[in-house]
Design an enzyme around this catalytic site. Structure first.
Site, PDB file in Angstrom:
ATOM      1  N   CYS A  93       0.839  -1.200   0.000  1.00 30.34           N
ATOM      2  CA  CYS A  93       0.000   0.000   0.000  1.00 30.34           C
ATOM      3  C   CYS A  93       0.872   1.248   0.000  1.00 30.34           C
ATOM      4  O   CYS A  93       1.904   1.279   0.666  1.00 30.34           O
ATOM      5  CB  CYS A  93      -0.882  -0.020   1.253  1.00 30.34           C
ATOM      6  SG  CYS A  93      -2.024   1.369   1.385  1.00 30.34           S
ATOM      7  N   HIS A 135      -8.650  -3.837  -2.844  1.00 26.88           N
ATOM      8  CA  HIS A 135      -7.781  -3.047  -1.963  1.00 26.88           C
ATOM      9  C   HIS A 135      -8.272  -1.596  -1.895  1.00 26.88           C
ATOM     10  O   HIS A 135      -8.415  -1.019  -0.815  1.00 26.88           O
ATOM     11  CB  HIS A 135      -6.342  -3.115  -2.479  1.00 26.88           C
ATOM     12  CG  HIS A 135      -5.366  -2.304  -1.688  1.00 26.88           C
ATOM     13  ND1 HIS A 135      -4.419  -2.859  -0.866  1.00 26.88           N
ATOM     14  CD2 HIS A 135      -5.188  -0.951  -1.593  1.00 26.88           C
ATOM     15  CE1 HIS A 135      -3.710  -1.887  -0.293  1.00 26.88           C
ATOM     16  NE2 HIS A 135      -4.151  -0.726  -0.727  1.00 26.88           N
ATOM     17  N   GLU A 136      -8.536  -1.015  -3.069  1.00 25.58           N
ATOM     18  CA  GLU A 136      -8.943   0.397  -3.102  1.00 25.58           C
ATOM     19  C   GLU A 136     -10.349   0.574  -2.540  1.00 25.58           C
ATOM     20  O   GLU A 136     -10.628   1.577  -1.863  1.00 25.58           O
ATOM     21  CB  GLU A 136      -8.843   0.950  -4.526  1.00 25.58           C
ATOM     22  CG  GLU A 136      -7.462   0.839  -5.182  1.00 25.58           C
ATOM     23  CD  GLU A 136      -6.330   1.472  -4.384  1.00 25.58           C
ATOM     24  OE1 GLU A 136      -6.598   2.335  -3.527  1.00 25.58           O
ATOM     25  OE2 GLU A 136      -5.171   1.075  -4.584  1.00 25.58           O
ATOM     26  N   HIS A 139     -10.210   0.982   1.112  1.00 25.74           N
ATOM     27  CA  HIS A 139      -9.837   2.332   1.568  1.00 25.74           C
ATOM     28  C   HIS A 139     -11.073   3.214   1.767  1.00 25.74           C
ATOM     29  O   HIS A 139     -11.110   4.042   2.675  1.00 25.74           O
ATOM     30  CB  HIS A 139      -8.907   3.010   0.549  1.00 25.74           C
ATOM     31  CG  HIS A 139      -7.455   2.679   0.728  1.00 25.74           C
ATOM     32  ND1 HIS A 139      -6.760   2.955   1.878  1.00 25.74           N
ATOM     33  CD2 HIS A 139      -6.555   2.110  -0.124  1.00 25.74           C
ATOM     34  CE1 HIS A 139      -5.489   2.562   1.735  1.00 25.74           C
ATOM     35  NE2 HIS A 139      -5.338   2.044   0.530  1.00 25.74           N
TER      36      HIS A 139
END
Ligand code: ZN
Length: 178
Positions: A93, A135-136, A139
């Site tokens: 990251c 993953h994004e 966030h």
């Protein structure tokens, strides 16, 4: 094209839930800065494929990716579907570039999102694009890869990772690059 500072692990803003973008056209300046920040990170670190707006201090539901030369701008993205089938990988990251995390992601996903003109579209992805999207998307909910570590052996500094895996040809475990 201002590249911005990338928030680092420990910054409480990385833990907030990002807000929907009311008017996608208003996201242009943030997208421009995400593109510039991604380019700068790549120059500095030699890798990098995706970034979310909260990582530059803008807790809005905006993701910007560049994968194999193709840019993707996702505004207000939401999962339509995630495969039950999972795979495991070493993730990293921009917000903790010297740490790798072994975790699990769905093999395939389908995401509905807006573009800068406000139109809705679907993006289906498998493999490395799929795990990058997951993953994004995390966030946007204030979730970080470290939260998904499988067990006590799933965190590794980048230096130790290189020593442990890169020096053992055929070990088969390569880091995924954000
Ligand atoms: Zn990240």
């Amino acid at each position: 094209m201002p590249a911005r500072r990338i928030l680092q692990l420990g910054d409480p803003l990385l833990r907030v839930t990002s807000s929907p973008v009311g008017s996608p056209g208003d996201a242009r300046l943030i997208v421009r800065d995400l593109r510039a920040t991604l380019a700068e990170f790549r120059r500095a670190h030699g890798f990098g494929r995706g970034i979310s707006a909260v990582q530059i201090g803008e807790p809005k539901r905006i993701i910007y990716l560049e994968v194999d030369g193709t840019p993707y701008t996702l505004i207000n993205p939401q999962f339509e579907w995630q495969s039950a089938e999972k795979f495991r990988l070493w993730d990293d990251c921009f917000s903790f570039p010297d740490l790798l995390v072994y975790l699990e992601r769905s093999v395939s996903v389908r995401i509905r999102h807006q573009d800068l003109s406000g139109g809705w579209m679907d993006l289906a992805a498998a493999g490395s694009l799929s795990e990058l999207l997951q993953h994004e998307m995390d966030h946007l909910e204030g979730v970080l890869a470290v939260d998904r570590a499988l067990d006590g052996t799933s965190l590794c500094t980048r230096a130790e990772f290189e020593r442990r895996f890169r020096t053992a040809p055929g070990s088969g475990q390569q880091p995924e690059r954000r």
